[in-house]
Every structure is written in structure tokens, then in C-alpha cells.
Design a protein around this motif. Structure first.
Motif, PDB file in Angstrom:
ATOM      1  N   TYR A 181      74.467  63.288  96.998  1.00  0.00           N
ATOM      2  CA  TYR A 181      74.816  62.345  95.932  1.00  0.00           C
ATOM      3  C   TYR A 181      75.618  63.040  94.834  1.00  0.00           C
ATOM      4  CZ  TYR A 181      74.167  58.769  92.306  1.00  0.00           C
ATOM      5  OH  TYR A 181      74.370  57.823  91.333  1.00  0.00           O
ATOM      6  N   GLN A 182      76.727  62.442  94.436  1.00  0.00           N
ATOM      7  CA  GLN A 182      77.570  62.978  93.369  1.00  0.00           C
ATOM      8  C   GLN A 182      77.654  61.937  92.247  1.00  0.00           C
ATOM      9  OE1 GLN A 182      78.750  66.035  93.230  1.00  0.00           O
ATOM     10  NE2 GLN A 182      77.917  66.517  95.263  1.00  0.00           N
ATOM     11  N   PRO A 183      76.919  62.146  91.151  1.00  0.00           N
ATOM     12  CA  PRO A 183      76.861  61.123  90.095  1.00  0.00           C
ATOM     13  C   PRO A 183      78.031  61.224  89.120  1.00  0.00           C
ATOM     14  CG  PRO A 183      75.504  62.968  89.485  1.00  0.00           C
ATOM     15  CD  PRO A 183      76.082  63.317  90.823  1.00  0.00           C
ATOM     16  N   THR A 184      78.240  60.133  88.428  1.00  0.00           N
ATOM     17  CA  THR A 184      79.156  60.133  87.276  1.00  0.00           C
ATOM     18  C   THR A 184      78.300  60.122  86.012  1.00  0.00           C
ATOM     19  OG1 THR A 184      79.253  57.716  87.122  1.00  0.00           O
ATOM     20  CG2 THR A 184      80.839  58.809  88.605  1.00  0.00           C
ATOM     21  N   ALA A 185      78.942  60.358  84.874  1.00  0.00           N
ATOM     22  CA  ALA A 185      78.196  60.388  83.607  1.00  0.00           C
ATOM     23  C   ALA A 185      77.568  59.030  83.325  1.00  0.00           C
ATOM     24  CB  ALA A 185      79.130  60.796  82.467  1.00  0.00           C
ATOM     25  N   LEU A 186      78.301  57.951  83.586  1.00  0.00           N
ATOM     26  CA  LEU A 186      77.762  56.608  83.333  1.00  0.00           C
ATOM     27  C   LEU A 186      76.583  56.315  84.247  1.00  0.00           C
ATOM     28  CD1 LEU A 186      81.022  54.511  82.787  1.00  0.00           C
ATOM     29  CD2 LEU A 186      79.369  55.281  81.075  1.00  0.00           C
ATOM     30  N   GLU A 187      76.682  56.743  85.501  1.00  0.00           N
ATOM     31  CA  GLU A 187      75.578  56.523  86.433  1.00  0.00           C
ATOM     32  C   GLU A 187      74.332  57.305  86.000  1.00  0.00           C
ATOM     33  OE1 GLU A 187      78.057  55.716  90.585  1.00  0.00           O
ATOM     34  OE2 GLU A 187      77.367  57.727  90.080  1.00  0.00           O
ATOM     35  N   ALA A 188      74.560  58.524  85.487  1.00  0.00           N
ATOM     36  CA  ALA A 188      73.426  59.338  85.020  1.00  0.00           C
ATOM     37  C   ALA A 188      72.711  58.654  83.861  1.00  0.00           C
ATOM     38  CB  ALA A 188      73.917  60.720  84.601  1.00  0.00           C
ATOM     39  N   ILE A 189      73.480  58.061  82.958  1.00  0.00           N
ATOM     40  CA  ILE A 189      72.870  57.361  81.817  1.00  0.00           C
ATOM     41  C   ILE A 189      72.110  56.132  82.294  1.00  0.00           C
ATOM     42  CG2 ILE A 189      73.410  56.021  79.734  1.00  0.00           C
ATOM     43  CD1 ILE A 189      75.678  57.999  79.198  1.00  0.00           C
ATOM     44  N   ASP A 190      72.657  55.451  83.299  1.00  0.00           N
ATOM     45  CA  ASP A 190      72.012  54.233  83.802  1.00  0.00           C
ATOM     46  C   ASP A 190      70.681  54.508  84.502  1.00  0.00           C
ATOM     47  OD1 ASP A 190      73.946  52.605  82.794  1.00  0.00           O
ATOM     48  OD2 ASP A 190      75.118  52.483  84.654  1.00  0.00           O
ATOM     49  N   PHE A 191      70.419  55.765  84.842  1.00  0.00           N
ATOM     50  CA  PHE A 191      69.131  56.093  85.452  1.00  0.00           C
ATOM     51  C   PHE A 191      67.975  55.979  84.447  1.00  0.00           C
ATOM     52  CE2 PHE A 191      71.250  58.012  89.145  1.00  0.00           C
ATOM     53  CZ  PHE A 191      70.354  57.682  90.146  1.00  0.00           C
ATOM     54  N   PHE A 192      68.290  55.999  83.154  1.00  0.00           N
ATOM     55  CA  PHE A 192      67.232  55.924  82.152  1.00  0.00           C
ATOM     56  C   PHE A 192      66.807  54.477  81.945  1.00  0.00           C
ATOM     57  CE2 PHE A 192      69.037  60.039  81.451  1.00  0.00           C
ATOM     58  CZ  PHE A 192      67.944  60.818  81.102  1.00  0.00           C
ATOM     59  N   LYS A 193      65.546  54.316  81.615  1.00  0.00           N
ATOM     60  CA  LYS A 193      64.952  52.987  81.500  1.00  0.00           C
ATOM     61  C   LYS A 193      65.673  52.178  80.425  1.00  0.00           C
ATOM     62  CE  LYS A 193      60.507  50.651  80.827  1.00  0.00           C
ATOM     63  NZ  LYS A 193      59.065  50.815  80.585  1.00  0.00           N
ATOM     64  N   ILE A 242      64.524  65.271  91.147  1.00  0.00           N
ATOM     65  CA  ILE A 242      63.865  64.509  90.084  1.00  0.00           C
ATOM     66  C   ILE A 242      64.345  63.062  90.081  1.00  0.00           C
ATOM     67  CG2 ILE A 242      63.668  64.278  87.569  1.00  0.00           C
ATOM     68  CD1 ILE A 242      63.732  67.347  87.418  1.00  0.00           C
ATOM     69  N   HIS A 243      65.634  62.868  90.320  1.00  0.00           N
ATOM     70  CA  HIS A 243      66.192  61.504  90.351  1.00  0.00           C
ATOM     71  C   HIS A 243      65.922  60.810  91.678  1.00  0.00           C
ATOM     72  CE1 HIS A 243      68.445  62.987  86.861  1.00  0.00           C
ATOM     73  NE2 HIS A 243      68.729  61.733  86.572  1.00  0.00           N
ATOM     74  N   GLN A 244      65.375  61.570  92.658  1.00  0.00           N
ATOM     75  CA  GLN A 244      65.061  61.047  93.991  1.00  0.00           C
ATOM     76  C   GLN A 244      66.301  60.513  94.701  1.00  0.00           C
ATOM     77  OE1 GLN A 244      61.870  58.188  93.494  1.00  0.00           O
ATOM     78  NE2 GLN A 244      60.353  59.769  92.965  1.00  0.00           N
ATOM     79  N   VAL A 245      67.412  61.275  94.572  1.00  0.00           N
ATOM     80  CA  VAL A 245      68.662  60.909  95.256  1.00  0.00           C
ATOM     81  C   VAL A 245      68.926  61.917  96.364  1.00  0.00           C
ATOM     82  CG1 VAL A 245      69.639  59.813  93.205  1.00  0.00           C
ATOM     83  CG2 VAL A 245      70.048  62.248  93.610  1.00  0.00           C
ATOM     84  N   PRO A 246      69.735  61.582  97.364  1.00  0.00           N
ATOM     85  CA  PRO A 246      70.084  62.539  98.441  1.00  0.00           C
ATOM     86  C   PRO A 246      70.848  63.736  97.869  1.00  0.00           C
ATOM     87  CG  PRO A 246      70.683  60.291  99.041  1.00  0.00           C
ATOM     88  CD  PRO A 246      70.336  60.258  97.591  1.00  0.00           C
ATOM     89  N   GLU A 247      70.803  64.871  98.595  1.00  0.00           N
ATOM     90  CA  GLU A 247      71.498  66.066  98.129  1.00  0.00           C
ATOM     91  C   GLU A 247      73.005  65.863  98.102  1.00  0.00           C
ATOM     92  OE1 GLU A 247      70.530  69.728  99.947  1.00  0.00           O
ATOM     93  OE2 GLU A 247      68.359  69.496  99.720  1.00  0.00           O
TER      94      GLU A 247
END
Length: 608
Positions: free
Chosen positions: A166-178, A159-164
Motif C-alpha cells: 500500500y502506498q498512501p497519499t497525505a490526504l488518505e493518511a489524514i482520512d484514516f483518523f476518526k 498499525i493502519h492494517q494495510v498491505p505492505e
């Protein structure tokens, strides 16, 4: 054999709680605990037993070689028992004597059936979860608060269109939102779920790794232990296509609603029970109610029973027989107001093609009906006026020709007469003929004046006072003929009339009642009035000679029509009365019986 004989000293082996067995170097079972023998379904061993371990592990082809290596190893295997398949785990280790020479193998076996079943169940649940994720396109995520570690499943990453990898952080996950509302909202919700254990479920706009804006639905729920949030679980689902479709549907609904509301029609949709499920602004305006007040109501809750019954029968006809009603003229009465509609009703089908109600449309044609009535009235008036004109022309032609012939004849007599006395008599006759001509011209002129002066000013007149004034003027005539008057006119009855016309109408009708009295009884004149929706009705009844309506009914209001052979009867009064009443938009009718009396009903038009 010396080693085998030394085994006897280990008689306690059979009682060990741990399933244990002793093998010689050739892999022959020397002895085993009862629990080990029970696992493999073997009988108690005796000293002469020759059971080889290789038969118990038929699927392990290299077991003999591995035993000779004299190294510890583990085997996971299974055996069939009466209660089903049993999963086992055996540990093989060399068996040493006091001099540490290998004299055989020690085998310990654990029944791991429950653990395997749990693992299988976990695998099964994981497969179901993965299937559901794949089918529903719903990803999951997990955040470990203590480790500050965020985990995404494959679908979440897709859904985020990232490679398999990819290991996100909580801040990075929030930054994906508009940036803006969506990012601020998800940040606030993530903080609340940690601080006050509040779950959430919301739609927000996500900007993918490739910069694509998409609507997603996210949820979050805390895992709390000892009052502290240990982990946060959640889901994420790509709902962009559904959201766009829903937005388009809303736009189309808004467009349709605007279009339907703008139509100069009353539009409504009913269910199978004739309850309204949709109404437009025109329908709301007609009932002077909001859409919420009309939805769910049937006609019996909006109209009187008779109208509602007719409407329901029409609805059933349309829905049961699939017979549309197109352009039917209907009359609706609501709050005392009558409205004319051009109504259409057509069946309403659901997506499966089944009738689920009807669609109705009504066009208010009240103004058109009023215009139509006015046109008909105008045609009637024109026809009447034309008939009057023809009649008037005949009367003028006949009467004036009669006077002209009379004059011509008398003048001829005068010219040829020599006798003075006879000449004087002819001159007197000419004088009388001249007076008659003047009277006829006056009558004709009066009729012309009434029919051409239809815009004569009117006043609101008290009917009783107007009648009393006429009766006072006729007092001598009434006394002379011993006439009894019964005046039942109400004190507050008022009519909108030309004053001179009203006086003339009353005067002519009352004087006629006296003139045509019965020789066998004194005149009795009764005056009544009725106030109705159509206006004021004045009734003047007498007990006089009466009129044979079968014989004279079609001529009673004609000019110079007389019915009683009286010398003073001229037949002009009733003709004048009718013209005066009709000039004011009213009408007059008559009921009469010979030698019983006559009743004239005068209808005043209050709308004119």
C-alpha cells in the motif's frame, strides 16, 4: 617479448595517481603504479617479474576465463593489510596496440574501504532502527513536500492494517483518523508543521483499514532548508492497549476515590516520614483544609507538639514492627475543639512487599462518647436519687414513727390521768408534738418539692446582687452577732439558677456560719467567686467552730444531722442546700478544721 619491450616507454606509469597495472595476455603483471603496488603490498616490479594476477584475486575462480573474453568487467574484493581489512574495487579493460590488437589487460583499483564502512554503518543503523521499530512497535513516516510523496515503514502499515504494497497519499493518511476531533486535529497540525514549522506530539483516535478504532500517538517534525520545509518526519505508535488500561485505572481510581470519600471515616495514607500522601474528604473536612493543603504535611505541622509526638511514635511502631493498631480510642484537640476517635493504623506495602508507609482510618465517636457520658451521668443521678429515696424513706419512717409513738404515749397518759392540772400539761405537750409533726411534714414536703420540681424555671441572676439582698435580710442577725462580711464577688458574675433556690442556698450557708460561730471571736465571713471552664464557683468561708470531717464527713449533708449539741440545731439546712444545688445540676463540697472554720464551695452548672 616485443610487446614487453615496448612497455619501457611507459615509465610514467609508476607515477600515476590512479592505482593502475598492466597485465599481459597470460595475466602476468608487467608493470604497475606505485599506488597500485602499495594497495596489494607488492615490492617494485622489475623486468624479470613473474607475478601472476590470479594470486592477488584468489577468491575469483573465473578470473582467467574472464580475462580471455577481452571484455571490461568489475570486481569488488578485499585484502588484509597491517591496518586491517581493505575493501577494493578493480576495473578490468582490454589493452590494445596501435593496430587495435589485444595485447593484455589494464587494471585500475580503487580503495573503497571508507565507502564500504559507511554502507556497513548505514546497514547497522538501519538494523538498529528496524529492531527498535519492531521492539517498540513504533512506526515512522516521511513526507516529501516537493514531490508530495508520503512513505510509511512496515510498522506504520501494520498499525493502519494495510498491505505492505500500500502506498498512501497525505490526504488518505489524514482520512484514516476518526471523523470529528481526531481528523480535524491532525489536519490542523499537519498544516501548522508546514506553515509555521511547529512540531507536534499528540494522542488521537485512528480508524484502521479494517474499521477498528484504536488510539495512536503521532509526532511530526519539519526538515527545514533555506527557510523552507523540505520534508516532514514523524512517528506513529499504537497506544490503544495502554490508553484503555490507563482509562480503566482512572475509572478504578475514581471509583475508589468516591468510595473512600463516601466512608464515614477519616482516611489517610502516610509515607515513611509520616507525611500525608493521600487524604479523603472526611480528613479534609476535619482540618477544614483542601487535599492540596494537607498533602506533604506531617502531624507536627497540623497538631500541637505533644499530640504530634504521640502520633509519630505510633506510626514508627506500625511501620517498623509491622504491628497494626486496631480500634484504639484517641483524643484529638484542634482549634480548641476536642474530638474522640476510634483509630486504626496498618502498614502500607509497595509492589515489592516493602513497607512504604501506613494507612490510617479514624471514626469520629464524639457523639457516642457524649451519649456514653450522659448515660453514666444518668446512671449516677439515678443511683444518687435512688439512694436519696432510700434515705428519705428511712427518715420518713423514723421521724413519723417517732411522732406517732409520742402521740400514742401522750394520749395514753391523757386517758389515764384524772388530775386536771396534769391533764392540761399533757394537752400542752400534745400541742407541741403536733407543731413538731407539722414542722417535720413541712420539711419533708419541701424536700419532695425540690427533688420533683427539677424543671423549675431558671433565670440569669447577678450573683453579687443576690448575695447583697440576702445580707440585707439578715442584717439584724449579723449586727446582733457583730459579724464582719468580706464580699469579694465580682460585679459582673452571673449564674443560671432558680431564684428561690439561690436565695435559700445563700441564706442557709451564711446563717449557719453565724449560728456556729466560735465563742472566742467575732464571726468573719468571706465570700469569693471564680469563673472557670466548668462554670461559676461560689466560696463561703467562716472562722467558726469548724467540723470534724474525719468523724462526720460522710454525714455532713444528711437530714437532721447535727454536730455541735446546740438546742436550736435541727440538721435540715445543709440537707436542703445540697438537694437544691443538685436539682440545678450543680454540686457542693466542704473543707473544715475544728476551731478554725469552714469553707463551702458551691459549683453552679451553667450548661443545664
Amino acid at each position: 617479448m616485443k610487446a614487453a619491450e615496448s612497455i619501457d616507454q611507459f615509465y610514467l606509469l609508476k607515477q600515476l595517481p590512479k592505482a593502475t597495472a598492466l597485465l599481459c595476455k597470460e595475466g602476468i603483471l608487467l608493470d604497475a603504479s606505485c599506488s597500485w603496488l602499495g594497495i596489494f603490498g607488492l615490492p617494485p616490479q622489475n623486468k624479470n617479474g613473474k607475478t601472476k594476477i590470479f594470486k592477488l584475486y584468489p577468491k575469483t575462480s573465473d578470473l582467467k576465463k574472464r580475462l580471455k573474453d577481452n571484455k571490461p568487467f568489475t570486481l569488488q574484493h578485499k585484502t588484509e593489510a597491517n591496518d586491517g581489512t581493505r575493501h577494493l574495487k578493480s576495473y578490468f579493460a582490454p589493452w590494445f596496440d596501435k593496430e587495435e590488437n589485444v595485447i593484455g589487460t589494464i587494471v585500475q583499483t580503487d580503495d573503497i574501504t571508507s565507502e564500504v564502512q559507511k554502507e556497513q554503518k548505514i546497514d547497522w543503523l538501519n538494523n538498529i532502527l528496524e529492531t527498535k521499530v519492531e521492539v517498540s512497535k513504533t512506526g515512522w513516516w516521511e513526507y516529501d513536500v516537493q514531490k508530495d510523496k508520503l512513505s510509511w515503514c512496515k510498522e506504520t502499515k501494520r498499525i493502519h492494517q494495510v498491505p505492505e504494497s500500500y502506498q498512501p497519499t497525505a490526504l488518505e493518511a489524514i482520512d484514516f483518523f476518526k471523523p470529528g476531533y481526531s481528523r480535524n486535529k491532525v489536519s490542523m497540525l499537519f498544516h501548522k508543521v508546514r506553515a509555521s514549522h511547529q512540531t507536534y506530539d499528540i494522542k488521537l483516535m485512528l480508524v484502521t483499514y479494517h474499521g477498528e478504532e484504536r488510539w495512536v500517538r503521532i509526532t511530526g517534525k519539519p526538515f527545514v532548508k533555506n527557510g523552507k520545509v523540505r520534508k516532514i518526519f514523524g512517528t506513529i505508535k499504537d497506544v490503544h492497549d495502554e490508553e484503555m488500561a490507563e482509562t480503566r485505572v482512572k475509572e478504578h481510581q475514581q471509583l475508589l476515590s468516591t468510595l473512600v470519600d463516601s466512608l464515614p471515616l477519616n482516611v489517610y495514607v502516610k509515607d515513611l516520614e509520616s507525611r500525608k500522601v493521600l487524604v479523603n474528604k472526611g480528613e479534609c473536612n476535619y482540618f477544614n483544609k483542601s487535599a492540596e493543603q494537607l498533602i506533604g504535611k506531617n502531624d507536627f505541622e497540623l497538631y500541637d507538639d505533644q499530640m504530634a509526638k504521640v502520633s509519630r511514635e505510633e506510626d514508627i511502631q506500625v511501620m517498623k514492627h509491622l504491628t497494626p493498631i486496631i480500634g484504639k480510642e484517641t483524643i484529638s484537640k484542634l482549634n480548641g475543639k476536642t474530638t474522640y476517635f476510634l483509630t486504626s493504623k496498618i502498614p502500607h506495602f509497595d509492589l515489592e512487599g516493602k513497607v512504604c508507609g501506613l494507612i490510617g482510618m479514624s471514626l469520629d465517636i464524639t457523639s457516642m462518647k457524649r451519649k456514653e457520658e450522659e448515660l453514666h451521668n444518668l446512671i449516677d443521678i439515678t443511683s444518687t436519687q435512688n439512694q436519696k429515696l432510700i434515705s428519705f424513706a428511712h427518715i420518713v419512717s423514723h421521724n413519723l414513727r417517732s411522732h406517732s409513738a409520742n402521740f400514742s404515749m401522750l394520749l395514753g397518759f391523757l386517758n389515764s390521768e384524772k388530775d386536771p392540772q396534769e391533764r392540761q400539761r399533757i394537752i400542752d405537750m400534745l400541742s407541741q408534738a403536733s407543731d413538731n409533726l407539722l414542722e417535720t411534714l413541712g420539711n419533708l414536703n419541701q424536700v419532695v418539692d425540690v427533688n420533683t420540681n427539677t424543671s423549675a424555671p431558671r433565670k440569669t441572676l447577678n450573683l453579687k446582687q443576690s448575695i447583697v439582698k440576702v445580707l440585707q435580710n439578715l442584717a439584724a442577725l449579723l449586727d446582733k452577732n457583730n459579724t464582719e462580711i468580706i464580699n469579694n464577688i465580682g460585679e459582673n458574675i452571673e449564674v443560671n439558677c432558680v431564684p428561690a433556690y439561690l436565695d435559700s442556698i445563700i441564706l442557709n450557708l451564711i446563717s449557719n456560719a453565724v449560728k456556729y460561730k466560735s465563742p472566742n471571736r467575732s464571726p468573719l465571713i468571706t465570700l469569693n467567686s471564680v469563673k472557670s471552664e466548668d462554670g461559676i464557683v461560689l466560696s463561703i468561708s467562716d472562722n467558726g467552730l469548724g467540723i470534724d470531717l474525719n468523724k462526720y464527713g460522710d454525714r455532713i449533708f444528711g437530714m437532721y444531722k447535727t454536730f455541735h449539741n446546740r438546742e436550736d440545731a435541727k440538721g435540715f439546712g445543709l440537707y436542703l442546700v445540697r438537694n437544691q444545688i443538685e436539682a440545678m445540676g450543680g454540686s457542693i463540697t466542704v473543707q473544715s478544721e475544728v476551731d478554725k472554720g469552714t469553707t463551702f464551695n458551691v459549683y453552679f452548672n451553667e450548661d443545664s
